[in-house]
Design a protein around this motif. Structure first.
Motif, PDB file in Angstrom:
ATOM      1  N   UNK A  35       0.828  -1.198   0.000  1.00 50.15           N
ATOM      2  CA  UNK A  35       0.000   0.000   0.000  1.00 50.15           C
ATOM      3  C   UNK A  35       0.867   1.255   0.000  1.00 50.15           C
ATOM      4  N   UNK A  36       1.884   1.273   0.848  1.00 55.13           N
ATOM      5  CA  UNK A  36       2.765   2.440   0.958  1.00 55.13           C
ATOM      6  C   UNK A  36       3.471   2.696  -0.362  1.00 55.13           C
ATOM      7  N   UNK A  37       4.013   1.630  -0.961  1.00 50.66           N
ATOM      8  CA  UNK A  37       4.742   1.772  -2.212  1.00 50.66           C
ATOM      9  C   UNK A  37       3.831   2.210  -3.353  1.00 50.66           C
ATOM     10  N   UNK A  38       2.667   1.583  -3.448  1.00 52.58           N
ATOM     11  CA  UNK A  38       1.757   1.853  -4.567  1.00 52.58           C
ATOM     12  C   UNK A  38       1.171   3.245  -4.522  1.00 52.58           C
ATOM     13  N   UNK A  39       0.723   3.680  -3.348  1.00 52.01           N
ATOM     14  CA  UNK A  39      -0.037   4.923  -3.262  1.00 52.01           C
ATOM     15  C   UNK A  39       0.786   6.150  -2.874  1.00 52.01           C
ATOM     16  N   UNK A  40       2.020   5.938  -2.426  1.00 49.24           N
ATOM     17  CA  UNK A  40       2.819   7.090  -2.028  1.00 49.24           C
ATOM     18  C   UNK A  40       4.184   7.170  -2.706  1.00 49.24           C
ATOM     19  N   UNK A  41       4.635   6.073  -3.296  1.00 49.73           N
ATOM     20  CA  UNK A  41       5.954   6.082  -3.918  1.00 49.73           C
ATOM     21  C   UNK A  41       5.895   5.929  -5.432  1.00 49.73           C
ATOM     22  N   UNK A  42       4.780   5.416  -5.959  1.00 51.76           N
ATOM     23  CA  UNK A  42       4.716   5.117  -7.381  1.00 51.76           C
ATOM     24  C   UNK A  42       3.669   5.970  -8.087  1.00 51.76           C
ATOM     25  N   UNK A  49       3.058  17.027  -3.321  1.00 48.33           N
ATOM     26  CA  UNK A  49       3.975  16.977  -2.191  1.00 48.33           C
ATOM     27  C   UNK A  49       4.944  15.825  -2.413  1.00 48.33           C
ATOM     28  N   UNK A  50       6.241  16.101  -2.304  1.00 51.67           N
ATOM     29  CA  UNK A  50       7.223  15.039  -2.536  1.00 51.67           C
ATOM     30  C   UNK A  50       7.802  14.510  -1.226  1.00 51.67           C
ATOM     31  N   UNK A  51       7.088  14.751  -0.111  1.00 53.53           N
ATOM     32  CA  UNK A  51       7.564  14.286   1.188  1.00 53.53           C
ATOM     33  C   UNK A  51       6.907  12.961   1.557  1.00 53.53           C
ATOM     34  N   UNK A  52       7.683  12.110   2.207  1.00 56.02           N
ATOM     35  CA  UNK A  52       7.180  10.838   2.722  1.00 56.02           C
ATOM     36  C   UNK A  52       7.395  10.808   4.228  1.00 56.02           C
ATOM     37  N   UNK A  53       6.387  10.330   4.948  1.00 53.41           N
ATOM     38  CA  UNK A  53       6.424  10.284   6.408  1.00 53.41           C
ATOM     39  C   UNK A  53       6.436   8.832   6.874  1.00 53.41           C
ATOM     40  N   UNK A  54       7.373   8.517   7.753  1.00 54.24           N
ATOM     41  CA  UNK A  54       7.513   7.160   8.283  1.00 54.24           C
ATOM     42  C   UNK A  54       7.356   7.188   9.804  1.00 54.24           C
ATOM     43  N   UNK A  55       6.565   6.254  10.322  1.00 56.61           N
ATOM     44  CA  UNK A  55       6.404   6.108  11.765  1.00 56.61           C
ATOM     45  C   UNK A  55       7.332   4.997  12.219  1.00 56.61           C
ATOM     46  N   UNK A  56       8.343   5.364  12.972  1.00 55.96           N
ATOM     47  CA  UNK A  56       9.336   4.387  13.442  1.00 55.96           C
ATOM     48  C   UNK A  56       9.144   4.135  14.933  1.00 55.96           C
ATOM     49  N   UNK A  57       9.214   2.876  15.303  1.00 55.82           N
ATOM     50  CA  UNK A  57       9.111   2.502  16.718  1.00 55.82           C
ATOM     51  C   UNK A  57      10.444   1.897  17.155  1.00 55.82           C
ATOM     52  N   UNK A  58      11.148   2.621  18.020  1.00 60.42           N
ATOM     53  CA  UNK A  58      12.446   2.184  18.505  1.00 60.42           C
ATOM     54  C   UNK A  58      12.339   1.647  19.918  1.00 60.42           C
ATOM     55  N   UNK A  95       1.626   0.144   8.750  1.00 55.08           N
ATOM     56  CA  UNK A  95       0.201   0.468   8.748  1.00 55.08           C
ATOM     57  C   UNK A  95      -0.007   1.926   9.171  1.00 55.08           C
ATOM     58  N   UNK A  96       0.627   2.336  10.256  1.00 50.82           N
ATOM     59  CA  UNK A  96       0.474   3.710  10.716  1.00 50.82           C
ATOM     60  C   UNK A  96       1.098   4.697   9.732  1.00 50.82           C
ATOM     61  N   UNK A  97       2.165   4.289   9.057  1.00 46.00           N
ATOM     62  CA  UNK A  97       2.785   5.154   8.061  1.00 46.00           C
ATOM     63  C   UNK A  97       1.846   5.409   6.892  1.00 46.00           C
ATOM     64  N   UNK A  98       1.102   4.378   6.500  1.00 44.67           N
ATOM     65  CA  UNK A  98       0.101   4.547   5.443  1.00 44.67           C
ATOM     66  C   UNK A  98      -0.972   5.530   5.893  1.00 44.67           C
ATOM     67  N   UNK A  99      -1.478   5.328   7.108  1.00 44.73           N
ATOM     68  CA  UNK A  99      -2.523   6.219   7.630  1.00 44.73           C
ATOM     69  C   UNK A  99      -2.026   7.665   7.704  1.00 44.73           C
ATOM     70  N   UNK A 101       0.434   9.232   6.027  1.00 40.14           N
ATOM     71  CA  UNK A 101       0.572   9.852   4.713  1.00 40.14           C
ATOM     72  C   UNK A 101      -0.777  10.115   4.072  1.00 40.14           C
ATOM     73  N   UNK A 102      -1.731   9.232   4.315  1.00 42.68           N
ATOM     74  CA  UNK A 102      -3.086   9.437   3.812  1.00 42.68           C
ATOM     75  C   UNK A 102      -3.685  10.711   4.405  1.00 42.68           C
ATOM     76  N   UNK A 103      -3.536  10.877   5.711  1.00 38.70           N
ATOM     77  CA  UNK A 103      -4.085  12.051   6.395  1.00 38.70           C
ATOM     78  C   UNK A 103      -3.398  13.334   5.939  1.00 38.70           C
ATOM     79  N   UNK A 104      -2.088  13.282   5.768  1.00 37.90           N
ATOM     80  CA  UNK A 104      -1.333  14.496   5.466  1.00 37.90           C
ATOM     81  C   UNK A 104      -1.388  14.891   3.994  1.00 37.90           C
ATOM     82  N   UNK A 105      -1.551  13.904   3.082  1.00 36.85           N
ATOM     83  CA  UNK A 105      -1.381  14.208   1.671  1.00 36.85           C
ATOM     84  C   UNK A 105      -2.601  13.960   0.792  1.00 36.85           C
TER      85      UNK A 105
END
Length: 233
Positions: A35-42, A49-58, A95-99, A101-105
């Motif tokens: 989903x992330x690749x298809x709808x935000x990278x391709x 907007x050419x920005x991508x947002x990633x939610x990282x859990x450390x 999953x959260x990264x998809x959500x 980017x969907x909300x922001x873009x």
């Protein structure tokens, strides 16, 4: 995109009901990275907007009972950056990264501010209103200062109005009136809309806040003046 997400959530729900177990983690990563690749990278990616947002859990700590605590961070990259996290990176919550980017873009937002009164029957009468497009952000900056410093607020999303005084300068509220605010989200084609926030505050409550702030500033000014006189003497 939304249909694919809804279908996936229904599929997971059915599988869990049938087996009593959740789906394998790898199975879920495959779907959400696709989903992330298809709808935000391709090709389906929004071009405004050419920005991508990633939610990282450390991993931040491991308690005595082996319970893990994780710190959530939001990383931002340009779409053509060579530092993009690899698809399938286990530290990224895809999953959260998809959500996010969907909300922001992929959605447009309009905030409407109105001065209203409520009749004895409970009906709302609008006396004046204005609407302004706003943009979702995973960060915020103080409204009581002009500084540019911002702080990550995720998972809270903020909708900042930087030119608030210019847009709403003539939206005055008086005794017996109230300020109503509504935030509406819609897709880019305006096929659907949804109200995601509604709220109101009465003149009396606003005046109380204003009076308290004025009293605090007066007290602070007197205190600073006293310190100044002591220093001079």
């Amino acid at each position: 995109m939304l249909k694919a997400i809804a279908d996936e959530r229904n599929r997971l729900s059915v599988r869990q009901d049938l087996s009593g177990l959740g789906c394998f983690k790898d199975d879920r990563i495959v779907f959400w990275t696709w989903m992330f690749s298809t709808y935000f990278m391709e090709k389906w990616a929004p071009r405004q907007d050419d920005m991508l947002f990633y939610v990282r859990r450390k991993l931040s700590y491991v308690s005595e009972d082996n319970t893990e605590g994780k710190k959530v961070e939001v990383e931002v990259y340009r779409r053509d950056s060579k530092k993009l996290p690899g698809l399938g990176d286990p530290d990224i919550d895809w999953e959260e990264s998809v959500y996010l980017n969907l909300i922001l873009q992929n959605l447009d937002y309009v905030v409407t501010c109105a001065v209203c009164t409520r009749s004895d029957a409970g009906d709302i009468h609008i006396h004046k209103k204005k609407s302004q497009q706003v943009f979702a952000s995973p960060s915020k900056h103080p409204m009581d200062s002009k500084g540019e410093e911002s702080k990550i607020s995720y998972p809270n999303i903020f909708f900042m109005i930087d030119n608030f005084e210019e847009v709403f300068s003539d939206m005055t509220v008086g005794e017996g009136e109230m300020v109503c605010v509504e935030l509406v989200a819609s897709d880019k084609s305006n096929t659907f809309q949804g109200v995601i926030f509604q709220g109101s505050i009465r003149y009396e409550a606003l005046k109380k806040v204003y009076d308290n702030r004025v009293c605090f500033l007066l007290h602070l000014s007197k205190h600073l003046l006293h310190l100044l006189l002591v220093c001079i003497s």
